[in-house]
Design a protein around this motif. Sequence first.
Motif, short mmCIF file in Angstrom:
data_model
loop_
_atom_site.label_atom_id
_atom_site.label_comp_id
_atom_site.label_asym_id
_atom_site.label_seq_id
_atom_site.Cartn_x
_atom_site.Cartn_y
_atom_site.Cartn_z
N VAL A 1 -41.88 11.09 -42.22
CA VAL A 1 -40.35 10.53 -41.73
C VAL A 1 -41.74 8.75 -42.92
O VAL A 1 -41.98 8.70 -42.80
CB VAL A 1 -41.07 9.94 -40.65
CG1 VAL A 1 -40.71 11.45 -39.99
CG2 VAL A 1 -42.04 9.55 -39.80
N ASN B 1 -41.17 3.57 -33.94
CA ASN B 1 -41.76 5.34 -35.13
C ASN B 1 -40.61 5.90 -34.54
O ASN B 1 -39.99 6.34 -33.76
CB ASN B 1 -42.45 6.25 -34.77
CG ASN B 1 -43.17 7.13 -36.17
OD1 ASN B 1 -41.89 8.14 -36.45
ND2 ASN B 1 -44.44 8.08 -36.76
N ILE B 2 -39.40 6.72 -36.02
CA ILE B 2 -38.10 7.25 -35.79
C ILE B 2 -38.44 8.42 -34.78
O ILE B 2 -37.59 9.60 -34.34
CB ILE B 2 -37.46 7.32 -36.66
CG1 ILE B 2 -38.05 8.54 -38.14
CG2 ILE B 2 -36.86 6.29 -37.68
CD1 ILE B 2 -37.39 8.88 -39.13
N MET C 1 -37.98 8.19 -30.96
CA MET C 1 -36.66 8.13 -30.31
C MET C 1 -36.10 9.58 -29.87
O MET C 1 -35.69 10.21 -30.02
CB MET C 1 -35.60 7.35 -31.81
CG MET C 1 -36.41 5.97 -32.28
SD MET C 1 -35.38 5.35 -33.37
CE MET C 1 -36.50 4.25 -33.77
N ALA D 1 -32.10 2.82 -33.84
CA ALA D 1 -32.60 4.40 -34.20
C ALA D 1 -33.57 4.15 -36.26
O ALA D 1 -33.82 4.68 -36.75
CB ALA D 1 -31.16 4.59 -35.44
N SER D 2 -34.22 2.19 -36.20
CA SER D 2 -34.72 1.86 -37.59
C SER D 2 -36.63 1.72 -37.02
O SER D 2 -36.40 1.87 -35.62
CB SER D 2 -34.18 1.04 -37.86
OG SER D 2 -33.12 1.39 -38.83
N ASP D 3 -36.89 1.60 -37.80
CA ASP D 3 -38.40 1.58 -37.68
C ASP D 3 -39.03 0.72 -38.56
O ASP D 3 -38.20 0.07 -40.02
CB ASP D 3 -39.10 3.09 -37.73
CG ASP D 3 -39.56 3.61 -39.21
OD1 ASP D 3 -38.32 3.31 -40.06
OD2 ASP D 3 -39.62 4.84 -39.01
N ASN E 1 -28.33 10.08 -31.77
CA ASN E 1 -27.48 9.44 -32.32
C ASN E 1 -26.50 9.44 -32.61
O ASN E 1 -25.69 9.38 -33.56
CB ASN E 1 -28.26 7.41 -33.20
CG ASN E 1 -29.52 7.81 -33.09
OD1 ASN E 1 -29.60 7.73 -32.50
ND2 ASN E 1 -30.36 8.57 -34.05
N ASN F 1 -27.90 7.59 -38.16
CA ASN F 1 -29.38 7.06 -39.00
C ASN F 1 -29.20 5.67 -38.23
O ASN F 1 -28.00 4.90 -38.55
CB ASN F 1 -29.88 7.94 -39.68
CG ASN F 1 -29.49 9.43 -39.44
OD1 ASN F 1 -30.48 9.83 -39.22
ND2 ASN F 1 -28.39 9.95 -39.95
N GLY F 2 -30.69 5.64 -38.53
CA GLY F 2 -30.94 3.79 -38.41
C GLY F 2 -31.41 4.06 -40.42
O GLY F 2 -31.45 4.85 -40.81
N GLY G 1 -33.10 0.83 -41.07
CA GLY G 1 -34.85 0.61 -41.36
C GLY G 1 -34.10 -0.95 -41.92
O GLY G 1 -35.00 -1.54 -42.28
#
Length: 695
Positions: free
Chosen positions: A91, A106-107, A110, A133-135, A610, A622-623, A625
Amino acid sequence: MNQTDKKKDVIIVGTGIAGSLIAKLLTDHVFDTEKGKMIHRLDAKKPENIRELSVLMFEAGLQAGIELDSVSSMTNYTEYIRTFYTEAAKVPNSPYPKLKPAPSPNILDMEKIAPPFPDKKGYLVQFGPMPFASDAIRVGGGTTLHWLGTTPRMLPNDFRLTKKYGIEINKPDSTEKAPIDWPIDYETLKPYYEMAEFEIGVSGDVSKQEYPISESREQYYGDYVFPMEEIPQSYMDHKIMNGLVGTSVTLNSEEIPLLMVPSPQGRNSIPNPKYGKTKIIKAETQSSGYKLVLDRSEKVEYKALGSVWNPYMGERCEGNASCVPICPVQAKYNALKTLKKALYKMNEKENLKRHPYLEIKAQSVAYRLSVDPADQDKISKVHVRRYVSKDKTDFVEEVINTSDSIVILAANAFENPKILLNSKYTVIEKGQKVEKTAANRSDQVGRNLMDHMVMLTWGLFPEPVYPYRGPGSTTNISSFRDGNFRSDFSAWISPLDNWGWSWPAFSPGSDLSAFLKDGLFGAELKEALATRLSRQVLFHFEIEQLPNPNNRVTINDQYMDPLGIPRPVIHYELTEYEKKAMQQAKLASDQMFKKLGIEDCTKYTEKDKNTFLYDKVRYSYNGAGHIVGTHRMGSNPDDSVTNSYCKAWDHPNLYVVGAGNMTTLGTSNPTLTLSAFTIRSVESILADLETQLKK
């Protein structure tokens, strides 16, 4: 408690791309005491008239991450790579130190949220109703260490969604509507985009950039080429382009032609001879203050900037395909390259020498600002906790006097608002004590948290296209970045990913596991893997999210980190506007897959972290970032945190810079845009420094 009284001209919190750009540009300039002006150090003629700027930076990450001499930086980066090899889950944060005293989102932490109970597993405290959903990573160089490196500019209409499409949002805790246009436009930012592309070292071909905009390429770019030539598009990209060129998709009864564009990227290729010599960013004096220009120096040929420890390593992208989370040779730009330019300057013999007026303190978590009780507008102190070990929570409290300094918060869009929200002060109004929060007259600090919602679709191409080679993405479908549909649902950009199904399905490990369960072994297993892996295709839809005042970062004394500092508390959801865009993006994907003969293997399930239902159909996201929007810039102190130069409305010596300043998100990766307006902010900082140094 340590009281640090040694005065600094500038205090910068964060060594990511925003903080490093400002440090580099400020240390490139000096104060000419005879002229009473800031000038570029190359223009300094009389050393006796020169006054150097004293700059202090704080970094929450480890000391090793900012040791930029060749041996130390190589040793540290090699350790990152070694960690990446051994981590099971590759990741974004996997190569980097896991810090107990300064944790990062950190994803892997989550989880699905079951309101009213928050997800408290990781650093973020997520109240939802949907997970963010982002880190990000707290490390020297910031999140540019694990960014993908894609660098498209925003489009002109991205800055004027209200004016162009009539889009407005609710004011905080109100049904009253507010516009969301930026206080600057694309034309204003264009020269700073060029400066950012120079500093990052962007590769691309201007002549191939096609966007659904009314402006011509000449109006959009001018007479311009990128510093380096285009990164070659992958074999897979060419197979997809050959199948889609000249075609269109239908959305809302509108035919949308498919435009497939080689993506500009912040990674090294071949220097473009048409770009000319290397350049410098320097301030010119004007009647209104300072103007930064990209000076056309004729001294040195433009060269790709290699790794921090060895300029001859990483001069070209090697196609390692690990851009996220780490480029093993540093052919991809990261902010440590800019930070090193701030930390080391050429001496009179044209050798690099450590700059004595820039100090960087690592393992230092800035967590609060104080406002001067005698001057309620001025930031008088920065409070820092310096921890001693990545595994322990012992710390030393430091208080830095900033009454004669400019303070610049340059952390990410979680940390900047967290610091401001933790900075309470009291004033007397009409004989009554009133508690306030730093820079928050507008009640916008922490609000309008945004990200690109990444919807993935994946399938099997009818013939081998050989993914898993080269940078993560080399081509994007730009057709949906703008259009009249934005009045109804989000725009998006669609990168073509070169990573097979690794993101949505954990390939190739999951493929191996599935075939072993089917009893395949030996040559039969090898053949099955070769057939599937070589045909995997992944489409990627980065869907714009509108600013929403209810999507926000807050703090709560119930949720503290190991240093006793409030953690970011996240409130987050998607609106009809974004959900409908996911529906439309899936319809576009279906049409493109059909044209290409791709067997659609996309699956969204209730088990996804998500996920949601829209029109009785399930979608998962998803994120990206792309964490932006929590201290927005604007034209009015009543509805924004800073002005267009990232200067806080409420405090004359405070700047808040980074992706959090973005008023809207648009359809481009935000790093280039935040770099452009951060560079522009230096004009205002230089003007303030001139005033300060003349006293």
